[in-house]
Motif scaffolding. Structure first.
Motif, PDB file in Angstrom:
ATOM      1  N   VAL A   1      15.598  32.815   4.965  1.00 14.12           N
ATOM      2  CA  VAL A   1      15.356  31.811   3.930  1.00 14.12           C
ATOM      3  C   VAL A   1      16.158  30.591   4.346  1.00 14.12           C
TER       4      VAL A   1
ATOM      5  N   ASP B   1      20.058  31.956  -5.049  1.00  8.96           N
ATOM      6  CA  ASP B   1      20.442  30.936  -6.016  1.00  8.96           C
ATOM      7  C   ASP B   1      21.271  29.847  -5.340  1.00  8.96           C
TER       8      ASP B   1
ATOM      9  N   ASN C   1      10.116  29.543  -0.181  1.00  8.54           N
ATOM     10  CA  ASN C   1      11.551  29.813  -0.117  1.00  8.54           C
ATOM     11  C   ASN C   1      11.897  31.183  -0.675  1.00  8.54           C
ATOM     12  N   SER C   2      10.920  32.058  -0.730  1.00  5.68           N
ATOM     13  CA  SER C   2      11.119  33.406  -1.247  1.00  5.68           C
ATOM     14  C   SER C   2      10.740  34.436  -0.199  1.00  5.68           C
TER      15      SER C   2
ATOM     16  N   LYS D   1      10.291  40.227  -5.355  1.00  8.37           N
ATOM     17  CA  LYS D   1      10.491  38.843  -4.918  1.00  8.37           C
ATOM     18  C   LYS D   1      11.978  38.569  -4.843  1.00  8.37           C
TER      19      LYS D   1
ATOM     20  N   THR E   1      14.891  35.750  -3.983  1.00 12.54           N
ATOM     21  CA  THR E   1      15.259  34.357  -3.777  1.00 12.54           C
ATOM     22  C   THR E   1      16.776  34.255  -3.700  1.00 12.54           C
TER      23      THR E   1
END
Length: 384
Positions: free
Chosen positions: A54, A139, A116-117, A135, A137
């Protein structure tokens, strides 16, 4: 963490019946090691991890190993993990910046980058196989955030996946525990496989644990394994390309080294340049074919003797691939770089992740059951 140089040097000389030029050099370094998972003081490495980038952050999640000893010699049990490690690789570093957890321990699924995941698809552990799509991601503090976003119509592991046309394409692997060559175009909106009558399965045998890669609206599948295929056929060396627009398959030249079939099962693949891939790792075809035959057909006494022999083999005798295989997309042929990777070969499967011109070889088995915690980084540089 400092990088320790293990440079392969220029990759200009090529060994092959095809003599394909590779206009790049590939230099390897040891980037670092995976940390120990929660509850453990020592890292022994994992296989079957979820892994992708990412941005500059390399995410490594899940996977499995044998922390309490060998299953044959020590009666050790395979253990899966929920740990998520996030490494910052900017400015040529390999720094652990976050540690989180999946909802449950798992491995042997697929990792798909969507914006971006990351979508962590399927997988398994000792108790079950999964139908979930998670999913992941990061932070603002680079901490991993994981949410379940959908469910497949079957449990699925040990295959490959890609994102195309707002759908998740699943290729082969195990469907409800059975090895398959099916392709599912899973629509997250419709929550089902679509275009079933238009998409043919992967040609050839059903397969699992194969290197694969999406490139220019094509999806490439290389070899794999099928432990039900029969004596001498457990390791597959065929290769195919799937066209996402035409929803059709094209047969590629089988994987060979020096005119002999070659295994990349349990290995990975990355991009060298716009016209060439590099395939890394994989079980030894002869050793693995013989092992599966003996392990699945031998009577009790003979089986015990074979396990004693097989699990005592060292890394050189098991001979997981250290070759750097090159597949040329335009010429549809195979070659090898003049130098092997400067460390023990891997399988398991190992995880290969790529960020632009940098390839990361992440942990994996170095012989059956035994993993390494090491992470290696290759830099691809064009030859002037």
């Amino acid at each position: 963490m400092p990088l320790v140089a293990l440079v392969c040097g220029p990759a200009l000389a090529v060994e092959s019946q095809t003599k394909v030029p590779v206009q790049a050099k590939v230099s390897w370094v040891k980037a670092g090691q995976l940390p120990a998972p929660k509850g453990f003081n020592q890292s022994i490495g994992i296989a079957g991890a979820y892994s992708a980038f990412v941005g500059d952050y390399l995410v490594v999640a899940g996977g499995a190993n044998f922390p309490k000893g060998h299953p044959f010699f020590d009666k050790g049990v395979k253990q899966y993990y929920s740990d998520i490690f996030v490494f910052d690789t900017a400015n040529n570093q390999f720094e652990l910046v976050a540690h989180g957890h999946l909802p449950s321990a798992r491995g042997h699924g697929a990792t798909v980058v969507v914006g971006n995941s990351l979508y962590l698809v399927g997988g398994k552990n000792n108790d079950q196989a999964f139908d979930s799509i998670l999913k992941l991601t990061l932070d603002d503090n680079s901490q991993p955030v994981v949410n379940a976003v959908n469910q497949l119509p079957f449990t699925w592991d040990s295959g490959a996946a890609a994102w195309q046309d707002d759908s998740l394409f699943l290729f082969a692997g195990k469907h409800n525990g059975v090895v398959s060559n099916a392709v599912c175009q899973f629509s997250l909106k419709q929550q089902k496989c679509i275009n079933k009558d238009k998409i043919a399965p992967i040609p050839g045998l059903a397969r699992a644990d194969f290197p694969s890669i999406k490139h220019h609206k094509q999806f490439y599948v290389f070899g794999g394994a099928n432990v039900l295929a029969g004596k001498g056929r457990y390791v597959l060396t065929d290769a195919y390309a799937f066209d996402f627009e035409a929803l059709s398959w094209r047969t590629l030249t089988p994987i060979t080294v020096k005119d002999q079939p070659y295994s990349v099962a349990g290995g990975g693949v990355a991009v060298i340049n716009d016209e060439q891939f590099i395939l890394l790792g994989g079980v030894n075809r002869q050793v693995f074919n013989d092992a599966i035959f003996q392990l699945t057909t031998s009577a009790q006494d003979r089986l015990s003797k074979f396990k004693q022999y097989y699990f005592s083999l060292n890394e050189q005798e098991v001979n997981f691939s250290r070759q750097q295989l090159i597949y040329d997309l335009n010429k549809d042929n195979w070659s090898t770089l003049s130098k092997e990777v400067p460390f023990t070969g891997g399988a398991g499967p190992l995880a290969i992740s790529q960020k632009e011109n940098q390839i990361y070889w992440i942990s994996g088995e170095i012989r059956p059951v035994i993993r390494t915690p090491n992470v290696y980084q290759a830099t691809i540089e064009p030859v002037q």
